[in-house]
Design a protein around this motif. Structure first.
Motif, PDB file in Angstrom:
ATOM      1  N   LEU A   1     -45.021 -48.794 -17.413  1.00 58.75           N
ATOM      2  CA  LEU A   1     -44.907 -49.004 -15.975  1.00 58.75           C
ATOM      3  C   LEU A   1     -43.435 -49.233 -15.653  1.00 58.75           C
ATOM      4  O   LEU A   1     -42.826 -50.170 -16.164  1.00 58.75           O
TER       5      LEU A   1
ATOM      6  N   ILE B   1     -50.698 -44.707 -17.793  1.00 55.82           N
ATOM      7  CA  ILE B   1     -50.289 -46.121 -17.753  1.00 55.82           C
ATOM      8  C   ILE B   1     -51.430 -47.004 -18.231  1.00 55.82           C
ATOM      9  O   ILE B   1     -51.243 -47.881 -19.081  1.00 55.82           O
TER      10      ILE B   1
ATOM     11  N   GLY C   1     -50.773 -52.050 -18.593  1.00 57.46           N
ATOM     12  CA  GLY C   1     -51.694 -50.960 -18.304  1.00 57.46           C
ATOM     13  C   GLY C   1     -53.113 -51.453 -18.068  1.00 57.46           C
ATOM     14  O   GLY C   1     -53.813 -50.972 -17.178  1.00 57.46           O
TER      15      GLY C   1
END
Length: 122
Positions: free
Chosen positions: A42, A35, A4
Motif C-alpha cells: 500500500l 494489496i 492488506g
C-alpha cells in the motif's frame, strides 16, 4: 494483521466489491486484490486516499492500532471547542480550518512559519 488484511476487512465492513472500492480511490480491482493478498504494498498516497475517502483512521490502517474509523468533523470541532475553552473564535477557527487543509496547504503553512521564525532571528 497486515495492511492488506486491514484493507480487506475495511472493504468487507463497507460491503464494497473490489471494483467499487478501487473506483472510489482511483485504482482498478486487480490493484486492490493484489494489496489484499500481499502481492503489492500500500503506497503512502493510496493510504491517504483510503483514509480520506472512507474516514478511516490512518494509524489503524498503517499499524492496526486504534479504531477503524475516525470521528466525524463535528466530533473534532466539539473537541477543539472544549480544549480551547476561553480562547477567541478566530484562534479556534484557525485550528478547525486545518482539518480541511490539503497536504500542499499544510506544507505552505509550514514554510510561512519557518520564514517568520527565521525573520525573527535576524
Amino acid at each position: 494483521m497486515t495492511q492488506g488484511e486491514r484493507v480487506k476487512e475495511l472493504r468487507k465492513t463497507l460491503s464494497l466489491t473490489l471494483e467499487k472500492f478501487g473506483q472510489r480511490i482511483g485504482v482498478g480491482k486487480s490493484t486492490i486484490s493484489d494489496i489484499e493478498n500481499g502481492r503489492r504494498s500500500l503506497s503512502e498516497h493510496m493510504t491517504k486516499s483510503i483514509c480520506r475517502e472512507f474516514s478511516v483512521d490512518y494509524m489503524w490502517l498503517t499499524t492496526g492500532e486504534g479504531e477503524m474509523f475516525v470521528e466525524s468533523d463535528d466530533d473534532f470541532f466539539e473537541r477543539i471547542d472544549r480544549i480551547m475553552a476561553g480562547e477567541n473564535e478566530t484562534r479556534k477557527n484557525m485550528f478547525k480550518s486545518l482539518l480541511y487543509a490539503s497536504d500542499e496547504d499544510i506544507e505552505a503553512l509550514a514554510r510561512i512559519i519557518e520564514l517568520f521564525s527565521n525573520a525573527k532571528k535576524d
